[in-house]
Scaffold this active site. Structure first.
Site, mmCIF file in Angstrom:
data_model
loop_
_atom_site.group_PDB
_atom_site.id
_atom_site.type_symbol
_atom_site.label_atom_id
_atom_site.label_comp_id
_atom_site.label_asym_id
_atom_site.label_seq_id
_atom_site.Cartn_x
_atom_site.Cartn_y
_atom_site.Cartn_z
ATOM 1 N N HIS A 166 12.693 20.566 -7.566
ATOM 2 C CA HIS A 166 12.455 19.188 -8.064
ATOM 3 C C HIS A 166 13.150 18.166 -7.163
ATOM 4 C CE1 HIS A 166 11.232 21.156 -11.886
ATOM 5 N NE2 HIS A 166 12.265 21.945 -11.594
ATOM 6 N N SER A 287 9.846 2.730 18.027
ATOM 7 C CA SER A 287 9.053 1.651 17.468
ATOM 8 C C SER A 287 8.869 0.572 18.512
ATOM 9 C CB SER A 287 9.785 1.100 16.241
ATOM 10 O OG SER A 287 9.405 -0.229 15.998
ATOM 11 N N LYS A 293 14.780 2.943 16.522
ATOM 12 C CA LYS A 293 14.033 3.975 15.815
ATOM 13 C C LYS A 293 13.792 5.254 16.607
ATOM 14 C CE LYS A 293 11.564 3.112 12.375
ATOM 15 N NZ LYS A 293 11.654 3.693 11.047
ATOM 16 N N GLU A 300 4.548 13.927 11.422
ATOM 17 C CA GLU A 300 3.656 13.149 10.548
ATOM 18 C C GLU A 300 2.191 13.444 10.852
ATOM 19 O OE1 GLU A 300 5.600 8.948 9.766
ATOM 20 O OE2 GLU A 300 6.051 9.665 11.769
#
Ligand code: ARG
Length: 475
Positions: A166, A287, A293, A300
């Protein structure tokens, strides 16, 4: 009309008022599959060689004709491989392109190749041959990914980390055990794909268009030449079925699903909040606006591309659901789908393996957090079980102790004294005798060493899993 037909069936349909009309061109470009089915040229040629060999065996062509056909087909294969071959779009598909080229090269004997055969059994055969090869490439890539997960497990064997259910802290685990979980997740598809090979199935060749042939073909022999297990069982079924293609794309979808879950997990581990894991900078991007970044774009994209593969599975199954038995042109779309699923999954597996080989768990960040979240609570309950406390009672005792720690501002069970443990146990299990050894069951590092059940996430069972993987993969 020239000696070689523009299309093998052209005599029945005619050119409908001119092959050059807008309508004819529109139809030709709509119906063609050569732009993508050229990818099965090797399988088409292998199938044709097997077919010609069979035709000669049963006397439908003579040995000279057979040899001319085989030599012609081989020369076409060589030219395709040398990039010295034009795929004529007006001839629709790879089967007609190769047959046409053969007739142009060798003349009359070439016209006998299609005896007792239809593109319907031909394409079903080609596809099965292609699927077998592609499944082999995917299982090799899976093996490679499993190897790098096993190597990660080995170099992380000393890292203890929290596990989550969870997304809440659960029990401590060996970081390596989690790496092995991902290796294990690939096995369903690995074994499934391993079963997709011609030697495990029936050859469709000999089924003809749908009903077989009245000629004395020997489909058992051509099946044997191509490495299939048996001849067709039912000509109607084989020309209509794409079951192996569905199985193949399903296993692709399963690979994608697991890769996507893995990518998600590692994206979380790479957040500043977690900082559990690092991968090579080359597998991240920055970025265009935020200079600080380091984004996990490769992960992804692996997660995102899973959506495409699910789409492929649904596309194929949806195409099949409305089809009456027998060949229908809808089936031509199958190849577009299996190629796309294969290409996506292949590149994701390769990318995943590169990322995993560059990865390491960041022990310095993980370990200081281990005494948060009462990861050893289950281990404490199991310790009490060894002192004859019923598990339900032990669960209750430990639950109350955790609540007490939280109330008193203690972050770990090990901050309680033996006396405090004794009092808590006496209240609910007066006969249980506990001792100083209670502290051996506390603390994440101690806990992982205590796991004994088969497949457990630490201790001997982890060592055994690692050993078994290394033996299996030969590393
Ligand atoms: N290009 C076709 C396919 O991929 C080959 C079979 C065509 N058969 C036919 N009767 N039109 O499905």
């Amino acid at each position: 009309m020239t000696d070689t037909p523009q299309k093998s069936w052209q005599s029945r349909i005619g050119d409908g008022g001119g092959a050059d009309t807008e309508g004819a061109k529109l139809a030709a470009s709509f119906v063609e599959s050569i732009s993508y089915d050229r990818r099965i040229y090797k399988q088409d040629i292998a199938g044709s060689i097997a077919h010609a060999t069979m035709l000669a065996k049963v006397g439908l062509i003579n040995d000279t004709e057979r040899d001319e056909i085989i030599d012609g087909l081989k020369s076409i294969e060589r030219d395709i491989e040398a990039n010295n071959f034009t795929f004529d779009e007006s001839l629709e598909d790879i089967h007609m392109v190769i047959e046409d080229a053969l007739i142009k090269r060798i003349g009359e004997p070439g016209k006998k190749l299609h005896t007792g055969r239809s593109r319907n059994d031909q394409v079903a055969t080609d596809l099965l041959l292609w699927l077998g090869t592609a499944a082999g490439v995917l299982t090799d890539s899976i093996k490679n990914l499993q190897s790098v997960f096993v190597q990660l497990a080995e170099r992380s064997a000393d890292v203890v980390m929290p596990s989550y259910t969870h997304m809440q802290r659960a029990q401590p685990i060996n970081a390596g055990a989690e790496a092995l979980a991902w290796a294990t997740s690939m096995d369903f598809a690995f074994y499934g794909l391993n079963a997709i090979y011609p030697g495990n199935t029936n050859s469709p060749l000999g089924s003809g268009a749908i009903a077989g042939s009245s000629l004395p073909l020997d489909p058992e022999f051509s099946a044997m030449v191509m490495g299939f297990r048996r001849p067709p069982r039912n000509s109607i079924f084989h020309t209509a079925s794409r079951d192996d293609a569905v199985a193949f794309v399903f296993y692709c979808a399963m690979i994608s699903m697991h890769l996507s879950r893995w990518a998600e997990q590692w994206i979380i581990y790479m957040t500043t909040e977690f900082s559990f894991l690092k991968i090579a900078d080359k597998y991240t991007t920055s970025s265009s606006m935020m200079p600080q970044k380091r984004n996990p774009d490769m992960l992804e994209l692996i997660r995102g591309r899973c959506g495409n593969v699910y789409g492929d599975l649904f596309a194929l199954m949806t195409i099949l659901k409305g089809l009456p038995i027998g060949y229908n042109r809808d089936l031509q779309e199958d190849k577009r789908i299996v190629f796309r699923a294969y290409d996506t999954v292949s590149s994701c597996l390769t990318m995943a393996a590169a990322i995993v080989s560059s990865a390491s768990y960041i022990k310095e960040n993980i370990e200081p957090t281990l005494d948060r979240g009462f990861l050893d609570a289950t281990s404490l309950a199991e310790y009490l079980v060894t002192k004859s406390v019923p598990f339900r009672t032990a669960h209750h005792i430990v639950g109350s102790l955790v609540a007490r720690c939280e109330k008193e501002g203690k972050h770990a069970l090990s901050q309680l004294s033996l006396k405090e443990f004794e009092e808590a146990v006496r209240e609910k299990a007066p006969d249980a005798k506990i001792g100083q050894d209670i502290f051996d069951a506390l603390g994440a590092r101690n806990v992982v060493k205590r796991y004994q059940s088969a497949g457990a996430a630490g201790g001997k069972p982890f060592e055994e899993q690692l050993k078994a993987w290394k033996a299996r993969l030969g590393i």
